[in-house]
Design a protein around this motif. Structure first.
Motif, PDB file in Angstrom:
ATOM      1  N   ALA A  50      14.752  47.657  72.888  1.00 22.64           N
ATOM      2  CA  ALA A  50      13.342  47.512  73.528  1.00 22.64           C
ATOM      3  C   ALA A  50      12.428  47.146  72.526  1.00 22.64           C
ATOM      4  CB  ALA A  50      12.928  48.752  74.019  1.00 22.64           C
ATOM      5  N   SER A  51      11.397  46.594  72.712  1.00 25.27           N
ATOM      6  CA  SER A  51      10.234  45.897  71.777  1.00 25.27           C
ATOM      7  C   SER A  51       9.056  45.695  72.555  1.00 25.27           C
ATOM      8  CB  SER A  51      10.605  44.750  71.271  1.00 25.27           C
ATOM      9  OG  SER A  51      10.956  43.919  72.178  1.00 25.27           O
ATOM     10  N   GLY A  52       7.773  45.814  72.137  1.00 27.42           N
ATOM     11  CA  GLY A  52       6.505  45.180  72.609  1.00 27.42           C
ATOM     12  C   GLY A  52       5.656  46.481  72.650  1.00 27.42           C
ATOM     13  N   GLY A  53       5.714  47.398  72.092  1.00 28.20           N
ATOM     14  CA  GLY A  53       4.856  48.652  72.350  1.00 28.20           C
ATOM     15  C   GLY A  53       3.825  48.482  71.429  1.00 28.20           C
TER      16      GLY A  53
ATOM     17  N   ALA B  63      16.312  44.243  76.019  1.00 26.46           N
ATOM     18  CA  ALA B  63      17.421  43.198  75.752  1.00 26.46           C
ATOM     19  C   ALA B  63      18.868  44.332  76.094  1.00 26.46           C
ATOM     20  CB  ALA B  63      17.427  42.290  74.569  1.00 26.46           C
ATOM     21  N   ALA B  64      19.570  43.734  77.034  1.00 29.97           N
ATOM     22  CA  ALA B  64      20.769  44.751  77.053  1.00 29.97           C
ATOM     23  C   ALA B  64      21.856  43.805  76.547  1.00 29.97           C
ATOM     24  CB  ALA B  64      21.264  45.041  78.656  1.00 29.97           C
ATOM     25  N   SER B  65      22.985  44.482  75.936  1.00 30.01           N
ATOM     26  CA  SER B  65      24.161  44.023  75.386  1.00 30.01           C
ATOM     27  C   SER B  65      25.241  43.459  76.518  1.00 30.01           C
ATOM     28  CB  SER B  65      24.791  44.858  74.532  1.00 30.01           C
ATOM     29  OG  SER B  65      25.038  46.184  74.798  1.00 30.01           O
ATOM     30  N   ILE B  66      24.866  43.930  77.576  1.00 30.22           N
ATOM     31  CA  ILE B  66      25.923  43.473  78.836  1.00 30.22           C
ATOM     32  C   ILE B  66      25.340  42.616  79.798  1.00 30.22           C
ATOM     33  CG2 ILE B  66      27.138  45.691  78.626  1.00 30.22           C
ATOM     34  CD1 ILE B  66      25.413  46.320  81.146  1.00 30.22           C
ATOM     35  N   ASN B  67      26.055  41.757  80.675  1.00 26.75           N
ATOM     36  CA  ASN B  67      25.667  41.015  81.600  1.00 26.75           C
ATOM     37  C   ASN B  67      24.719  41.955  82.636  1.00 26.75           C
ATOM     38  OD1 ASN B  67      25.042  39.606  83.851  1.00 26.75           O
ATOM     39  ND2 ASN B  67      27.146  38.448  83.808  1.00 26.75           N
ATOM     40  N   ILE B  68      23.507  41.969  82.931  1.00 30.20           N
ATOM     41  CA  ILE B  68      22.869  42.770  83.737  1.00 30.20           C
ATOM     42  C   ILE B  68      23.043  42.357  85.011  1.00 30.20           C
ATOM     43  CG2 ILE B  68      21.136  43.365  81.981  1.00 30.20           C
ATOM     44  CD1 ILE B  68      19.210  41.512  83.714  1.00 30.20           C
ATOM     45  N   ARG B  69      23.846  41.197  85.541  1.00 28.16           N
ATOM     46  CA  ARG B  69      24.118  40.989  86.966  1.00 28.16           C
ATOM     47  C   ARG B  69      25.050  42.318  87.330  1.00 28.16           C
ATOM     48  NH1 ARG B  69      23.948  35.984  84.460  1.00 28.16           N
ATOM     49  NH2 ARG B  69      22.633  34.649  85.669  1.00 28.16           N
TER      50      ARG B  69
ATOM     51  N   LYS C  11      19.093  35.730  79.800  1.00 27.70           N
ATOM     52  CA  LYS C  11      18.873  36.653  78.628  1.00 27.70           C
ATOM     53  C   LYS C  11      19.217  37.962  78.946  1.00 27.70           C
ATOM     54  CE  LYS C  11      15.122  33.670  77.054  1.00 27.70           C
ATOM     55  NZ  LYS C  11      13.959  33.629  76.500  1.00 27.70           N
ATOM     56  N   ASN C  12      19.639  38.613  79.620  1.00 28.24           N
ATOM     57  CA  ASN C  12      20.099  40.073  79.999  1.00 28.24           C
ATOM     58  C   ASN C  12      18.895  40.982  79.490  1.00 28.24           C
ATOM     59  OD1 ASN C  12      22.647  39.493  80.770  1.00 28.24           O
ATOM     60  ND2 ASN C  12      23.360  39.104  78.815  1.00 28.24           N
ATOM     61  N   THR C  13      17.785  40.359  79.915  1.00 24.25           N
ATOM     62  CA  THR C  13      16.604  41.328  79.666  1.00 24.25           C
ATOM     63  C   THR C  13      15.591  41.545  80.799  1.00 24.25           C
ATOM     64  OG1 THR C  13      16.496  40.164  77.314  1.00 24.25           O
ATOM     65  CG2 THR C  13      14.423  40.897  78.138  1.00 24.25           C
TER      66      THR C  13
END
Length: 114
Positions: free
Chosen positions: A5-8, A22-28, A74-76
């Motif tokens: 996670a980022s953006g705080g 961003a996840a390390s897997i296919n978020i589908r 982007k799995n994000t």
């Protein structure tokens, strides 16, 4: 499974921030993905989550101000936060449910203060 996670940051009341995770897997393939937060002296609470292909669920306190969205190539997952209030101050955690397991990101601090 890893979640980054980022953006705080620090923002004035009424301001905006966008969190990314961003996840390390296919978020589908995920069951559920979204955001929780934990304010000072409070329990962790749901902010916004969305099932794969389904409608998102928002906490009443953020409805109309926060929006969850996904970039599947982007799995994000993103959390757009508008009209921030001091009570939104918290550590925000990215969350993902995949194959009956729960995964959490490290957390990113959001501070709303003048």
């Amino acid at each position: 499974v890893q979640l980054q996670a980022s953006g705080g940051g620090l923002v004035q009341p009424g301001g905006s921030l966008r969190l990314s995770c961003a996840a390390s897997i296919n978020i589908r393939t995920m069951t559920l993905m979204g955001w929780y937060r934990q304010g000072p002296g409070k329990q962790r609470e749901l902010v916004a989550v969305s099932p794969g292909g389904g409608a998102p669920n928002y906490a009443d306190s953020v409805k109309g101000r926060f929006t969850i969205s996904f970039d599947t190539p982007k799995n994000t997952v993103y959390l757009q936060m508008n009209n921030l209030k001091p009570e939104d101050t918290a550590v925000y955690y990215c969350y993902l449910r995949f194959m009956n397991n729960n995964y959490w990101g490290r957390g990113t601090q959001v501070t709303v203060s003048s």
